[in-house]
Scaffold this motif. Sequence first.
Motif: not given
Length: 303
Positions: A16-19, A23-29, A79-83, A110-111
């Motif tokens: 997901s490119t927007q959250m 929230e948490q999202t999954h990334m794969q390399v 995850t991130s905690f800054a909008d 996003l907030r």
Amino acid sequence: MFNLLLAIVVSASIDSTQMVIGEQTHMQVRVTHDTTEQVLLPIFGSQLPQGVEAVKSSQPDTTVLEDGRVQVSQDMTITSFADTTYTIRPYVVSSGGDTVYAESLSIDILRPEGVDEMMEMNDIKDIENVPIWWWDVCKWILLGLGILLLGIGGYFLTMWVLARRKPAEEPINPELLRPAEEVALEKLDAIKAAKIWTEGRFKEYHTDLTDVVREYIGRRFEVHSTEKTSDETLRELKPILPDRGLYDRLSKMLHLADLVKFAKWNPTPDENEQALTTAYDFVQETRPIPTSVPEEGEETPQS
């Protein structure tokens, strides 16, 4: 998203490119290369920008594909905690003199809905001076004084009751009101009448006999014989008894009783009779001599 250069392929993807914040999202390399290539892999977690955190990261997993190439993959939960919008730099893989880049990724944080309204701040109000409620102050002062006065009154009431209370009178042993020799002779008569020595109860007999004599000695001579050994009793009586013969007979009786009580000595019938006779003689010969009171009209002899 990938960049292909002959034998090396690097790709990165994100679920997901927007959250929303938190929230948490999954990334794969993934890195795919030939087995003949010497590949220098990147540290996947180091590519994350400041503000994006890897909550969970798996160990690199190596798989051999059907065409004989090798694929190295790593999964991360971020995850991130800054909008704000973050850009994840392209992953770089080197092999010899060649360098392969994966496409960069971006993610919008996003907030949550309604946060903007909650974050609106009002002006700080001026400090208000709260008036002193003097009745509350007086109420606590009066309560403290009441408790103090109650304690003082209780103390004086307790002292007054204790002062008027009469001490408990200890019961007086009726035997102490009678002459010592009278009580002793009465008990000796009871022992003589029981004749328990004739039943072989020697220890009980001599114990009863010496108890009577010791109680009489304590009252007559103020020698606490019941708390002393026979030798200690005789040592204190020696300067008091003028009759040496009576003293020797008492000594023989007490020592015979010690042998019977502590050494399981079996006395002869004569020794039992003699012990009783000695007890009678000791009480009768040491009891106070009554002083004669002149009758009314009789003149007291002049010295």
